[in-house]
Design a protein around this motif. Structure first.
Motif, short mmCIF file in Angstrom:
data_model
loop_
_atom_site.label_atom_id
_atom_site.label_comp_id
_atom_site.label_asym_id
_atom_site.label_seq_id
_atom_site.Cartn_x
_atom_site.Cartn_y
_atom_site.Cartn_z
N PHE A 154 0.82 -1.02 -0.18
CA PHE A 154 0.18 0.03 -0.06
C PHE A 154 1.13 1.79 0.61
CE2 PHE A 154 -3.00 -3.07 1.21
CZ PHE A 154 -4.33 -2.92 1.48
N ASN A 155 0.51 2.11 -0.82
CA ASN A 155 1.21 3.68 -0.60
C ASN A 155 -0.16 4.09 0.69
OD1 ASN A 155 3.08 3.16 -2.76
ND2 ASN A 155 1.26 4.30 -4.27
N ALA A 156 1.05 5.51 1.34
CA ALA A 156 0.65 5.95 2.60
C ALA A 156 -1.12 6.85 2.02
CB ALA A 156 1.91 6.90 2.48
N ASN A 157 -0.90 7.21 0.67
CA ASN A 157 -2.35 8.05 0.46
C ASN A 157 -2.74 9.17 1.76
OD1 ASN A 157 -3.51 5.34 -0.84
ND2 ASN A 157 -2.94 6.49 -2.20
N SER A 158 -1.43 10.34 1.69
CA SER A 158 -1.78 10.85 3.43
C SER A 158 -1.34 12.13 2.64
CB SER A 158 -0.79 10.15 3.95
OG SER A 158 -1.06 9.66 4.85
N TYR A 174 16.76 -2.71 6.04
CA TYR A 174 17.56 -4.08 5.21
C TYR A 174 15.97 -4.96 5.63
CZ TYR A 174 21.58 -2.15 7.63
OH TYR A 174 22.88 -1.28 8.06
N THR A 175 14.95 -4.55 5.17
CA THR A 175 13.75 -5.60 5.65
C THR A 175 13.59 -5.51 3.60
OG1 THR A 175 12.08 -2.95 4.86
CG2 THR A 175 12.61 -3.89 7.17
N ILE A 176 13.15 -6.76 3.17
CA ILE A 176 13.06 -7.42 2.80
C ILE A 176 11.98 -6.37 1.24
CG2 ILE A 176 13.36 -9.40 2.96
CD1 ILE A 176 9.70 -9.92 2.44
N TYR A 177 11.82 -5.99 2.05
CA TYR A 177 11.57 -4.55 1.27
C TYR A 177 11.52 -3.08 0.83
CZ TYR A 177 7.37 -0.79 -0.21
OH TYR A 177 6.46 -0.13 -1.20
N GLY A 178 12.96 -2.90 1.96
CA GLY A 178 13.90 -1.63 1.62
C GLY A 178 13.29 -0.66 2.35
N ASN A 179 12.22 -0.59 2.55
CA ASN A 179 11.31 0.69 3.15
C ASN A 179 9.96 0.36 4.06
OD1 ASN A 179 10.74 3.76 3.11
ND2 ASN A 179 11.31 3.65 1.12
N ASP A 180 9.36 1.80 4.50
CA ASP A 180 8.27 1.06 5.25
C ASP A 180 7.19 0.62 3.83
OD1 ASP A 180 9.86 2.51 7.95
OD2 ASP A 180 9.45 4.69 7.41
N ILE A 181 6.44 0.05 4.71
CA ILE A 181 5.12 -0.40 4.30
C ILE A 181 3.75 0.19 4.85
CG2 ILE A 181 3.93 -2.42 3.08
CD1 ILE A 181 5.83 -4.06 3.48
N GLN A 182 3.57 1.18 4.04
CA GLN A 182 2.53 2.13 4.97
C GLN A 182 1.02 1.73 4.68
OE1 GLN A 182 2.82 4.86 6.47
NE2 GLN A 182 4.67 5.01 5.90
N THR A 183 0.30 1.73 5.38
CA THR A 183 -1.71 1.51 5.02
C THR A 183 -2.07 2.74 4.83
OG1 THR A 183 -1.41 1.60 7.45
CG2 THR A 183 -1.31 -0.36 6.57
N PRO A 184 -3.35 2.70 4.36
CA PRO A 184 -3.75 4.14 3.50
C PRO A 184 -3.96 5.01 4.72
CG PRO A 184 -4.38 2.02 2.66
CD PRO A 184 -4.00 1.51 3.50
N LYS A 185 -3.28 6.36 4.74
CA LYS A 185 -4.42 7.47 5.86
C LYS A 185 -3.72 7.00 7.39
CE LYS A 185 -8.14 7.15 3.75
NZ LYS A 185 -9.83 6.40 4.25
N GLU A 202 -1.22 7.70 8.83
CA GLU A 202 -0.37 8.96 8.86
C GLU A 202 -0.74 10.34 8.99
OE1 GLU A 202 3.41 11.68 6.02
OE2 GLU A 202 3.60 9.02 6.57
N LEU A 203 -1.77 10.67 7.84
CA LEU A 203 -2.98 11.84 7.85
C LEU A 203 -3.69 11.66 9.50
CD1 LEU A 203 -3.94 13.72 5.90
CD2 LEU A 203 -5.55 12.61 5.33
N GLU A 204 -4.00 10.43 9.31
CA GLU A 204 -4.11 10.54 10.90
C GLU A 204 -3.61 11.50 11.98
OE1 GLU A 204 -5.96 6.97 11.68
OE2 GLU A 204 -6.84 6.51 10.09
N VAL A 205 -2.25 10.57 11.53
CA VAL A 205 -1.58 11.34 13.37
C VAL A 205 -1.10 12.82 12.96
CG1 VAL A 205 0.88 10.82 13.87
CG2 VAL A 205 -0.36 8.48 13.55
N MET A 206 -0.52 12.94 11.84
CA MET A 206 -0.27 14.42 11.40
C MET A 206 -1.53 15.48 11.16
SD MET A 206 2.70 14.38 10.56
CE MET A 206 2.92 16.27 9.38
N ALA A 207 -2.89 15.54 11.00
CA ALA A 207 -3.88 15.92 11.33
C ALA A 207 -4.24 15.73 13.02
CB ALA A 207 -5.26 15.43 10.62
N LYS A 208 -4.10 14.95 13.19
CA LYS A 208 -4.53 15.12 14.91
C LYS A 208 -3.33 16.37 15.73
CE LYS A 208 -3.40 12.62 19.56
NZ LYS A 208 -3.43 11.92 20.59
N LEU A 209 -1.52 16.36 14.64
CA LEU A 209 -1.25 17.40 15.74
C LEU A 209 -1.52 18.79 14.97
CD1 LEU A 209 2.46 15.30 14.64
CD2 LEU A 209 1.39 15.83 17.17
#
Length: 556
Positions: free
Chosen positions: A180-184, A431-442, A444-451
């Protein structure tokens, strides 16, 4: 019908968000904020491997200049792979490594064409190659494995977004696991609040409001220097008129609204996919852009400017508005922008609805060698490394990926200052097999919006994100309420069809040239109708047929 468009390629309609991803990742600097849960209790299926149940999983890896190591570690033997061994009994074996993503794709293509052995697990982001991999019979149908071994939270996530499976569906079976992309981050309207205040104006809510505000920004000397040297809206038209597929910021797709976004395939009233660029509302949008260009509301060089260059007019204080992601608050915006600007909701488009071209739900997919026997262990591991995207505060990795690598504990609190980390900061998620964070939609947006709403940060993620620019968080709070209603997703996520591969590049060139000529007044708006007719007769009609054959196949 099998989704088989073999040995064809057309980059113009391939999923292409690498630039966006790079900008988003660089902007986020999200190196230590997304811990993995690693909770075995959340995973269905067989019990966790023990010392007598060790499994080996072979990989191909990208080890680029951004992969840093310390303590004598390597991509195969490091703090993360040792954690995977201890937690899940997994030995990751790197069969081969290359230095770039392009070389990685080339290596996999060569292995496929030479009948070489594919790694047990690998990722792809090229729909054409993915189609060839599936047609080769060398990767497994994971439908049953997902049902049997995926954790409850993974199943819930994929059930919430079932259309994401379209990227890997053939004959009703799933031959890969989409990430998934973050869609955030997409999208808000950044505007000069000080200019609005000086001129007694409100932020625009409609295109008619946009006309009024831009006219004032251009003709009423908002910067007070006695010169007519300001523009209304910063815009990049060099690659096209829509976001994500053409530009990663400073685009104009909000103008077209929700009915049809240029270059996006969306479902029409008849349930069939239609190409956005040939819809009547796009003609209206082009006419409006032409009007704005004629009146001097836009930079006259917008057609030759890339995203960064086009954004300079806003950053330098010469433009009143720019459309783009929330992360623009950290780049290209900077501390030297002493004027008062803020994020506001995008105005309703030419069709009266809010709309913008969204990033795809998935850009990268996992595939699995048909002879791979350890999907149970792999799904436990995947659930763990996807933990960052779930923002689980109870995770064992809530403070970061590895203490002493991307954070240290000081007085019981995580500290991310590289100078305080023995041997310096190392980005362990690489180092993970993905090589990055695997996001779930929105999430990150929830966290940022709260702030952004001024709420007190409580979780480790919220505390870390609180260090981001305040305007980023405020923009997230602006975006969150309308994201779902405004985001337009490209619903064609399959490999290029045969006619796309043969004629797509030519058709897209014709489209871009026609649109720019209309915008610059070199051709009348009626040339849009001629373009639509020629697009259909030159292969577009057949492409539409092939796209809908694919769409029918994945809906079964």
């Amino acid at each position: 019908m099998k989704r088989s468009f073999k040995k064809k390629s057309w980059a113009a309609l391939a999923v292409a968000v690498a630039m966006l991803s790079a900008a988003g990742c660089n902007a986020k600097s999200n190196t230590a904020t997304n811990p993995s849960s690693g909770e075995a209790s959340q995973t269905a299926g067989a019990s966790s491997p023990s010392a007598t149940q060790d499994v080996t999983i072979s990989l191909g890896r990208v080890v680029g200049s951004d992969n840093k190591f310390k303590n004598g570690e390597t991509i195969e033997d490091n703090v993360h792979t040792r954690w995977a061994k201890e937690k899940f009994g997994i030995d990751f074996k790197v069969d081969w490594s290359v230095g770039t993503g392009e070389a990685y794709t080339t290596k996999l293509r060569l292995l496929l064409n030479s009948n070489g052995k594919l790694p047990d697990v690998f990722t792809l982001s090229d729909p054409t190659l993915e189609n060839q991999v599936v047609d080769s019979g060398k990767v497994m149908d994971i439908t049953e494995a997902f049902d049997q071994y995926a954790s409850p939270r993974l199943k819930e996530l994929y059930a919430q977004y079932p259309e994401i499976w379209n990227t890997v569906s053939y004959d009703g079976k799933h031959y890969g696991l989409p990430t998934f992309n973050a869609n955030s981050s997409f999208s808000v309207l950044w505007i000069r609040q000080d200019w609005l205040d000086k001129l007694g104006l409100q932020a625009p809510k409609t295109i008619e409001d946009m006309d009024k505000v831009m006219d004032a920004f251009v003709n009423q000397d908002p910067d007070g220097n006695g010169k007519k040297d300001t523009i209304g809206l910063s815009l990049s038209l060099k690659k096209g008129v829509s976001a994500v597929k053409d530009t990663f910021m400073v685009s104009s797709d909000f103008l077209f609204g929700h009915t049809a976004v240029p270059t996006y395939w969306t479902e029409g009233a008849d349930g069939k996919l239609q190409y956005g660029s040939i819809q009547p509302s796009v003609k209206q949008g082009l006419v409006k852009l032409s009007d704005w260009m004629k009146k001097g509301y836009l930079d006259k060089d917008a057609g030759a400017m890339d995203e960064s260059k086009a954004a300079e007019s806003f950053v330098q204080g010469k433009s009143g508005m720019v459309f783009g992601p929330t992360w623009m608050a950290t780049w290209p915006f900077n501390a030297d922008m002493k004027f008062d600007y803020k994020a506001v909701p995008i105005p309703a488009g030419i069709d009266g609805q809010m709309g913008f071209g969204s990033e795809p739900q998935s850009s990268v997919r996992f595939y699995f060698n048909k002879d791979f026997k350890h999907m149970d262990a792999l799904f436990k591991y995947l659930d763990a490394i996807m933990g960052p995207g779930f923002y689980d505060p109870s995770s064992e990795f809530a403070n970061g990926w590895a203490e002493g690598y991307d954070y240290v504990m000081v007085d019981g609190k995580p500290v991310y200052d590289s100078d305080k980390i023995p041997g310096g900061f190392v980005d362990v998620k690489k180092y993970t097999i993905y090589g990055n964070d695997i996001q779930t939609p929105k999430k990150e947006l929830e966290v940022m919006a709260k702030l952004g709403r001024g709420e007190t940060p409580e979780t480790p993620y919220e505390k870390y994100f609180a260090a981001r620019p305040k305007k980023w968080a405020e923009a997230a709070a602006v975006l969150e309420p309308y994201l779902d209603q405004a985001a337009v997703y490209d619903q064609f996520t399959g490999p290029p069809t045969p006619t796309m591969a043969e004629k797509g590049e030519l058709l897209r060139k014709m489209e871009n040239e026609t649109f720019l000529k209309i915008i610059y007044g070199q051709e009348s708006p009626e040339s849009f109708d001629s373009f639509v007719s020629k697009w259909n007769s030159s292969g577009g009609e057949q492409i539409t047929k092939e796209v809908n054959e694919w769409y029918d196949s994945v809906k079964k």
